[in-house]
Design an enzyme around this catalytic site. Sequence first.
Site, short mmCIF file in Angstrom:
data_model
loop_
_atom_site.label_atom_id
_atom_site.label_comp_id
_atom_site.label_asym_id
_atom_site.label_seq_id
_atom_site.Cartn_x
_atom_site.Cartn_y
_atom_site.Cartn_z
N ASP A 209 -5.41 0.77 5.51
CA ASP A 209 -6.15 0.61 4.26
C ASP A 209 -6.51 -0.86 4.07
O ASP A 209 -5.72 -1.75 4.38
CB ASP A 209 -5.29 1.08 3.09
CG ASP A 209 -6.05 1.16 1.79
OD1 ASP A 209 -7.30 1.04 1.80
OD2 ASP A 209 -5.41 1.36 0.74
N HIS B 2 -6.66 4.63 3.42
CA HIS B 2 -6.47 4.70 1.97
C HIS B 2 -6.03 6.09 1.54
O HIS B 2 -5.20 6.24 0.64
CB HIS B 2 -7.79 4.32 1.30
CG HIS B 2 -7.69 4.08 -0.17
ND1 HIS B 2 -6.90 3.09 -0.71
CD2 HIS B 2 -8.29 4.70 -1.22
CE1 HIS B 2 -7.03 3.09 -2.02
NE2 HIS B 2 -7.86 4.07 -2.37
N SER C 107 -4.73 5.36 -5.12
CA SER C 107 -5.71 4.35 -5.50
C SER C 107 -5.62 3.99 -6.99
O SER C 107 -4.53 3.71 -7.49
CB SER C 107 -7.11 4.85 -5.13
OG SER C 107 -8.05 3.82 -5.16
#
Length: 442
Positions: free
Chosen positions: A361, A421, A160
């Site tokens: 994601d 994610h 991320s």
Amino acid sequence: MSPLTECFYLSFFLVIVVRQGLCSPRRAGSEAWDYVEVRPGAHMFWWLYYADSPSAQYKDLPLVMWLQGGPGGSGTGFGNFEEIGPLDRDLQPRKNSWVQAASVLFVDNPVGTGFSYTEKSDRFATNVSTVASDMLVLLQHFFTAKPEFQSIPFYIFSESYGGKMAAAIAMELTKAAAQGSVKCRFAGVALGDSWISPLDSVMTWGPYLYSTSLLDDYGLSDVTSAAEKVKQAVEKEDFLKATELWSMTETVVEQDTNGVNFYNILTQQPDEKLTSAEGENFIALQARRHVRPLNRQSLSELMNGPIRRKLAVVPENVTWGGQAEAVFSYMAGDFMKPVVDVVDQLLAAGVNVTVYNGQLDLIVDTMGQERWVNQLKWEGLPTFSKLRWTSLDDPASPGVTGAFVKTYKNFAFYWILRAGHMVPSDQGPMALQMLKMITQQD
């Protein structure tokens, strides 16, 4: 946390300490941890697990540093106990822990994250440049304190917003290693579901959700319109405004999808849909959306209870996660700035760069990742783009495709199937295999 549960945790760690031998207040056998003051009044915490492989000594395996997202997510907490560390949040052995294949260094980064802390508000980082310089100070201390790792291949893995920071850190580390100011054998950087080009992510939310039947024509129009406003702000380089408009776009997505989870499109938001409370600004809303899930109550109880007592170095006035939302707030003006140019610089410098992304994601959707990759100025891109990808079997389900990969020279891209994610959480066996492939293990 109940007294009974806390008693269990403490008993568990007493057993671990007895088995491993408590060598010092900052070392328990196969682990080590410490603080580094990276700037006056800015203290960063790290936690190392030595590789624990039945077939190799730790000196024969790589060292991996894991950087969490947010900004404000804790590697020593979330990355460790929720994703890749030797124990899960219930303190049970993790079957697919990365410690099987590498020594793993978790760092609470930027300062103020996790157990890291600042003494004054003006010590928080406000951009990735400061984040990178802080990390270089920490790495200088680490490799000096642990000289046995200076000759071991060192990789940075990230997730991320951690990927955005990892790119900047990798570039500065490349220079520092060449100059000898950081004594390490830097071997590459892996950018997982990474916020490298925020605009490319936002601009593909609508098409991605529409193609997966999560938006109708009206919803696609709504999300596209909101994303265009983000684009205009980025083009004007009004990045704080762009962050505010990004927040508004996420609200539109939530409303038009009935609360799709940004971290996995097959699920809905785990809590109530996060509409802005009266008087709440966009920064506070986004901190609730993207920082609090990384500091969930059950994890906080673990970190501020038995883990804190095990470590025995955390100052009394410091609470794990206590400054996390402040970390996010101070980075808000830098949040929407891209670092694609940094990735280009890494590739040009010969650094091994890997991009990996979860199929499910949303916040950093694969379409957006492919979009910025195709904009790279890297000389190898034309050849890379013409290559076909290779399928990889899912280690947990032989014969079933778990991922695709494409590699050329010093660049690789992994498409991880059935993952959101947090790839290691969703597809642990596949993530572990990817780690071994990237670090060139059989």
